[in-house]
Scaffold this motif. Structure first.
Motif, PDB file in Angstrom:
ATOM      1  N   ASP A 133       0.816  -1.221   0.000  1.00 18.57           N
ATOM      2  CA  ASP A 133       0.000   0.000   0.000  1.00 18.57           C
ATOM      3  C   ASP A 133       0.850   1.272   0.000  1.00 18.57           C
ATOM      4  OD1 ASP A 133      -2.661   1.460   0.521  1.00 18.57           O
ATOM      5  OD2 ASP A 133      -1.389   2.149   2.161  1.00 18.57           O
TER       6      ASP A 133
ATOM      7  N   SER B 137       0.860   3.905  -2.944  1.00 15.17           N
ATOM      8  CA  SER B 137       0.396   5.276  -2.728  1.00 15.17           C
ATOM      9  C   SER B 137       1.407   6.273  -3.258  1.00 15.17           C
ATOM     10  CB  SER B 137       0.166   5.533  -1.237  1.00 15.17           C
ATOM     11  OG  SER B 137      -0.806   4.666  -0.739  1.00 15.17           O
TER      12      SER B 137
ATOM     13  N   ARG C  72       1.461   6.129  -7.050  1.00 17.02           N
ATOM     14  CA  ARG C  72       0.253   6.779  -7.579  1.00 17.02           C
ATOM     15  C   ARG C  72       0.431   8.302  -7.538  1.00 17.02           C
ATOM     16  NH1 ARG C  72      -3.617   3.713  -4.675  1.00 17.02           N
ATOM     17  NH2 ARG C  72      -3.414   5.142  -2.941  1.00 17.02           N
ATOM     18  N   ASN C  73       0.959   8.769  -6.409  1.00 22.05           N
ATOM     19  CA  ASN C  73       1.151  10.205  -6.214  1.00 22.05           C
ATOM     20  C   ASN C  73       2.119  10.782  -7.259  1.00 22.05           C
ATOM     21  OD1 ASN C  73       2.932  12.442  -4.882  1.00 22.05           O
ATOM     22  ND2 ASN C  73       0.948  12.528  -3.843  1.00 22.05           N
TER      23      ASN C  73
ATOM     24  N   MET D  24      -2.393  19.800  -1.718  1.00 21.73           N
ATOM     25  CA  MET D  24      -2.635  18.568  -0.955  1.00 21.73           C
ATOM     26  C   MET D  24      -1.817  17.355  -1.432  1.00 21.73           C
ATOM     27  SD  MET D  24      -5.163  15.817  -0.605  1.00 21.73           S
ATOM     28  CE  MET D  24      -6.753  16.347  -1.176  1.00 21.73           C
ATOM     29  N   PRO D  25      -1.872  16.980  -2.714  1.00 26.22           N
ATOM     30  CA  PRO D  25      -1.064  15.813  -3.114  1.00 26.22           C
ATOM     31  C   PRO D  25       0.447  16.084  -3.047  1.00 26.22           C
ATOM     32  CG  PRO D  25      -2.149  16.781  -5.020  1.00 26.22           C
ATOM     33  CD  PRO D  25      -2.693  17.471  -3.823  1.00 26.22           C
TER      34      PRO D  25
ATOM     35  N   TYR E  31       2.243  15.084   0.122  1.00 23.50           N
ATOM     36  CA  TYR E  31       2.607  13.675   0.326  1.00 23.50           C
ATOM     37  C   TYR E  31       3.935  13.333  -0.346  1.00 23.50           C
ATOM     38  CZ  TYR E  31      -2.225  13.393   1.902  1.00 23.50           C
ATOM     39  OH  TYR E  31      -3.398  13.597   2.569  1.00 23.50           O
TER      40      TYR E  31
ATOM     41  N   ARG F 103      -8.062  11.687  -0.876  1.00 22.56           N
ATOM     42  CA  ARG F 103      -6.693  11.827  -0.353  1.00 22.56           C
ATOM     43  C   ARG F 103      -5.881  10.569  -0.653  1.00 22.56           C
ATOM     44  NH1 ARG F 103      -5.571  15.954   3.322  1.00 22.56           N
ATOM     45  NH2 ARG F 103      -7.385  17.213   3.861  1.00 22.56           N
ATOM     46  N   ARG F 104      -6.525   9.421  -0.456  1.00 19.19           N
ATOM     47  CA  ARG F 104      -5.834   8.155  -0.734  1.00 19.19           C
ATOM     48  C   ARG F 104      -5.477   8.079  -2.223  1.00 19.19           C
ATOM     49  NH1 ARG F 104      -3.706   4.596   0.840  1.00 19.19           N
ATOM     50  NH2 ARG F 104      -4.906   2.681   0.986  1.00 19.19           N
TER      51      ARG F 104
ATOM     52  N   LEU G 194      -4.984  10.436  -4.221  1.00 22.66           N
ATOM     53  CA  LEU G 194      -3.967  11.422  -4.600  1.00 22.66           C
ATOM     54  C   LEU G 194      -2.602  11.167  -3.949  1.00 22.66           C
ATOM     55  CD1 LEU G 194      -6.089  14.702  -4.618  1.00 22.66           C
ATOM     56  CD2 LEU G 194      -5.573  13.156  -6.493  1.00 22.66           C
ATOM     57  N   GLY G 195      -2.501  10.049  -3.224  1.00 23.88           N
ATOM     58  CA  GLY G 195      -1.161   9.661  -2.753  1.00 23.88           C
ATOM     59  C   GLY G 195      -0.995   9.445  -1.270  1.00 23.88           C
ATOM     60  N   ALA G 196      -2.060   9.677  -0.486  1.00 23.10           N
ATOM     61  CA  ALA G 196      -1.919   9.446   0.954  1.00 23.10           C
ATOM     62  C   ALA G 196      -1.910   7.947   1.214  1.00 23.10           C
ATOM     63  CB  ALA G 196      -3.082  10.094   1.703  1.00 23.10           C
ATOM     64  N   ASN G 197      -0.969   7.487   2.005  1.00 27.16           N
ATOM     65  CA  ASN G 197      -1.033   6.075   2.391  1.00 27.16           C
ATOM     66  C   ASN G 197      -1.855   5.952   3.679  1.00 27.16           C
ATOM     67  OD1 ASN G 197       0.749   6.515   4.624  1.00 27.16           O
ATOM     68  ND2 ASN G 197       2.470   6.463   3.196  1.00 27.16           N
ATOM     69  N   LYS G 198      -2.006   4.732   4.153  1.00 29.36           N
ATOM     70  CA  LYS G 198      -2.897   4.515   5.308  1.00 29.36           C
ATOM     71  C   LYS G 198      -2.417   5.305   6.526  1.00 29.36           C
ATOM     72  CE  LYS G 198      -4.720   0.076   3.901  1.00 29.36           C
ATOM     73  NZ  LYS G 198      -4.748  -1.361   4.065  1.00 29.36           N
TER      74      LYS G 198
END
Lengths: 229, 403
Positions: free
Chosen positions: A74, A78, A81-82, A106-107, A110, B315-316, B318-322
């Motif tokens: 995951d 993530s 993907r970002n 926001m993105p 990350y 958010r997930r 767009l790149g946020a992980n858990k």
């Protein structure tokens, strides 16, 4: 850039198997603009979610940017993907409590960008969609078309290799929709691949390639007339 | 920190819900700190030493059978019988005892017609009290048998040899409490020679400000109209056995009745019953309020998660992980808790100032405020873990499919 081989998706609900996507092969090169068309429930969104690493596929191989995404965890997925994918959603999916600047930011938060790098990217992206002057406004102070432009700015700020657009003009009138299409084509012209799911055949026709999904089967159309027929 | 400023801006935009939650946290902090302090103060009060070997001491009350002029002799005989019981370390007659709630008190004077230099409790006993009550001499001398007066009247009016507690000595001679040794204290119209100072011996009333200021007179008192009160100290771990054997021994005398018998632990429990009950009520209020606040935070976080399901999915996507999602909710709660704690700190100080004036308690020390901050912070974080974890399980596919 995107290679899917023998990829399929199966859902199980109450032990009942549903083949959402039958095995298919697909390759999208860097810089292509691909439209995905099909009726409701045909599997368009499932395809988009798999392509965007939002859902797992059941079978087959998926290589994105040369990397096999199947075995990614995951956290890795993530981050990937970002970095690689920008998303444009039908309902814009902006955060209502954040202004345009923070929405686009926001993105980027990350990623390990510096504050200065983020600021540069945010302003460039907002300028590209023509909303730099409204960076302190909130989403509810904008029209639908403007909100979608912010969503596009958010998608491109991270310089992704590919943008996945899910019915990006679905909630807009025709004038605003055409504005968004022009913007997407501009972005595509700068080398970013775009895969766009749409109901609108006229918009689909503006892409380099058209993929039709019908009852979970993918097929490439040479011309739009075939799809209409 | 990457979520901090967006969260702050987001909370500013949301206004009502965060403000209400912040106020709840502030009120909880305020009440929690003050109740914890009051419980702490009570707890300290309840743990003050009487000066006795409480774990191994009991007192027994028995009747006199003899003629009024023979009660002293009878009391001495009772004491001899008790001292003969196996396991008894010491026994002494005491008309009153620490924490029992009944006894005598007096004002003290350094001159017969001078001004009062203090007040305190009056106890009387004989030379056996040192060993029986496990007293610690810290200055001067303890009684010798010839110091002890015997009386079948109230001994407080007799000129006697006395020892005083350090607390009383300090009250009378604040510059050097040892100066009290060898002086004459006047009370109840009689002069009393101070032989020594003992470290601690609480008098009868735990709630009294002068509970530690005690004078112990060398008077063996037995009044025909009152039963004999005797304190008994046993060898460690033999309290129950000695109590039973003492009763058995005394009841061999025809007509002897045991009017009352109680361990010092029971005396302490009874003396502090109200304080204990108050502490329990305050604890219940504090815990209850903390639970309500935790539930409030939990509920608010859950509501936020369900309200923001699509936002979390976005958010997930767009790149946020858990972990980014868990951290987002934890930081959001930390921001609300921190603002609440700051408001609560001010409130707690104001509230405490009122308590200081109304209830005459000391101001809340900084350690309580710091501990309260930590507790509220941890409480908030614990309350938000479950909703935050649930949020992290939201599929990123929600972004395209809708909540």
């Amino acid at each position: 850039m995107l290679i899917m081989k023998n990829l399929a998706k199966v859902f199980y609900a109450d032990r009942i198997k549903t083949q959402a996507l039958h095995p298919f092969d697909l390759q999208v090169e860097q810089g292509e603009f691909v439209s995905i068309i099909g009726s409701s429930g045909s599997g368009k969104t499932t395809f988009l979610n798999i392509a965007g690493l939002l859902e797992e596929h059941s079978e087959g191989v998926y290589l994105l940017g040369g990397q096999d995404v199947t075995t990614m965890k995951d956290k890795q997925k993530s981050a990937f993907r970002n970095e690689k994918i920008g998303f444009v959603f039908q309902s814009f999916n902006l955060i209502p409590e954040l202004n345009l600047y923070d929405n686009v930011d926001m993105p980027l938060r990350y990623r390990k960008f510096t504050a200065a790098e983020r600021d540069k990217r945010i302003m460039q992206a907002l300028e590209q969609v023509g909303l730099a002057g409204r960076k302190h406004h909130y989403p509810n102070q904008l029209s639908g078309g403007q909100q979608q432009r912010v969503a596009i700015a958010r998608a491109i700020a991270g310089s992704p290799a590919m943008i996945l657009a899910d019915e990006p003009t679905g909630n807009l009138d025709s004038k605003m929709a055409q504005g968004i299409m022009t913007l997407l084509k501009d972005i595509n012209a700068q080398g970013t691949s775009i895969i766009m799911v749409t109901h609108d055949n006229e918009q689909a026709a503006q892409a380099n390639r058209i993929i039709q999904i019908k009852d979970g089967h993918l097929s490439e159309l040479k011309t739009l007339e075939k799809a209409i027929a | 920190m990457k979520d901090f400023f967006p969260i702050l801006k987001s909370l500013k935009k949301q206004k009502i819900a965060p403000i209400l939650l912040t106020l709840q946290v502030a009120i909880t902090f305020m009440v929690l700190v003050n109740t914890a302090y009051m419980i702490g103060e009570r707890s300290k009060k309840m743990q003050r030493p009487t000066g006795l070997d409480e774990a191994n001491t009991f007192y027994i009350v028995t009747n006199f059978l003899s003629e009024p002029h023979q009660v002293i002799a009878e009391q001495n005989d009772i004491l001899r019988q008790i001292r003969g019981v196996e396991g008894v370390v010491g026994a002494t007659a005491l008309p009153s005892l620490s924490l029992v709630g009944w006894g005598r008190y007096t004002d003290f004077y350094l001159e017969p017609n001078g001004n009062s230099v203090g007040f305190g409790g009056y106890l009387s006993s004989d030379e056996h009290a040192l060993k029986t009550l496990d007293l610690e001499m810290i200055a001067g001398e303890w009684f010798v048998p010839s110091d002890i007066l015997e009386t079948d009247k109230e001994g407080t009016f007799l000129p006697s040899q006395v020892v005083v507690t350090q607390a009383l000595a300090q009250k009378i001679y604040p510059d050097n409490w040892r100066d009290i040794v060898g002086t004459t204290l006047y009370f109840n119209g009689a002069p009393h020679h101070v032989k020594g100072v003992i470290k601690t011996l609480q008098n009868a009333w735990q709630f009294w400000s002068a509970v530690d200021a005690t004078v112990l007179a060398g008077v063996n008192e037995a009044q025909p109209a009152s039963p004999s009160h005797i304190a008994v100290r046993t060898q460690p771990g033999r309290l129950e056995e000695v109590m039973n054997n003492t009763v058995e021994t005394l009841l061999k005398t025809p007509g002897r009745k045991i009017e009352k018998m109680s361990t010092m632990r029971e005396v302490r429990q009874k003396a502090y019953k109200e304080d204990l009950a108050t502490s329990k009520i305050l604890t219940a209020i504090g815990v209850g309020l903390a639970i309500i606040t935790a539930l409030g935070i939990f509920g608010q976080a859950r509501y936020n998660v369900s309200r923001r399901t699509q936002q979390i999915g976005t958010r997930r996507a767009l790149g946020a992980n858990k972990w980014d999602i868990v951290r987002f909710f934890m930081v959001e709660n930390a921001v609300v808790s921190s603002i609440g704690v700051v408001i609560g700190l001010l409130g707690a100080i104001i509230l405490n100032n009122q308590f200081v004036e109304l209830l005459s308690i000391n101001p809340v020390p900084l350690s309580y405020l710091l501990a309260g901050t930590v507790v509220i912070f941890i409480l908030g974080q614990l309350a938000v873990i479950y909703p935050a974890t649930r949020a992290s399980r939201v599929s990123p596919a929600i972004a395209t499919r809708g909540a």
